[in-house]
Motif scaffolding. Structure first.
Motif: not given
Length: 228
Positions: A20-28, A30-36, A149-157
């Motif tokens: 949920k925290l990773l999703e909140f950062i991802d939503i708020n 813009q830049s993918f590099i900054r998000t990661v 955890l970060i890779v799993g957020y973008y690929d939950s499988n």
């Protein structure tokens, strides 16, 4: 068995709130590099607070509980009682030191002028930034957990497969189907790895000593030539 089920449920609850925290950062962001980067920093802070809290708790336990009990139990006691108590205190203190995460690094503070102005040093900030960037891509248990955890957020499988692999049913099934050949293969592989590690650990001091001896011989030869 009930304990493992509770532990498994707590781990799932923690992973849920981390995502949920990773999703909140991802939503708020813009830049993918900054998000990661922000996701990594957030997870790093969570792990630092968790491990740092455990380390400080163990340090306080060693200093305020174990040591006080030791000092109380050797006061005005016989030599045999002091001897046995000291050995028990050493074993407990050593065990607590071993299980401590050792995540926080403590350095002596001399309270001189250099220490007071060191926080304004540009070189210190540069070295800290470089050290943090190198830490992000170094091999450690903390980094493995964070990047999974970060890779799993973008690929939950990936995470689902890991959770399914370490599920309670799979663990029980693994031990139920364990036979003599499998145990022999595991112990043989473990013995091979252990032997390699022991040989490597014994080889490193030997190489260091050999290099130092060579340096000392060269210095001795130069000093003799200089005296001549």
């Amino acid at each position: 068995m009930e304990f493992f089920k509770i532990f498994y449920g707590i781990c799932l609850w923690i992973i849920t709130y981390i995502y949920k925290l990773l999703e909140f950062i991802d939503i708020n962001t813009q830049s993918f590099i900054r998000t990661v980067l922000l996701q990594y920093i957030s997870l790093f802070i969570i792990i630092a607070v968790f491990l740092g809290g455990i380390q400080l708790t163990i340090i306080e336990t060693r200093a305020r509980v174990v040591r006080l009990l030791y000092e109380k139990n050797i006061r005005n006691k016989s030599l045999k009682r002091i001897w046995l108590t000291s050995e028990l205190y050493y074993l407990i203190d050593k065990f607590l030191f071993i299980i401590s995460p050792k995540f926080l690094k403590f350095s002596p503070y001399t309270n001189n002028s250099f220490d007071k102005i060191d926080k304004y040093s540009l070189l210190r900030w540069y070295e800290s930034l470089k050290s943090f960037i190198l830490t992000m891509f170094s091999f450690s248990i903390n980094n493995v957990v964070i990047w999974i955890l970060i890779v799993g957020y973008y690929d939950s499988n990936i995470v689902l497969n890991i959770i399914d692999f370490f599920s309670w049913n799979n663990i029980l099934s693994f031990f139920k189907n364990l036979d003599f050949k499998t145990i022999n293969a595991i112990t043989s592989f473990a013995a091979f790895i252990l032997s390699f590690v022991i040989l490597f650990l014994l080889r490193v001091p030997f190489l260091k000593a050999k290099a130092k001896r060579k340096i000392y011989d060269e210095k001795y030869e130069k000093s003799i030539n200089y005296q001549m």
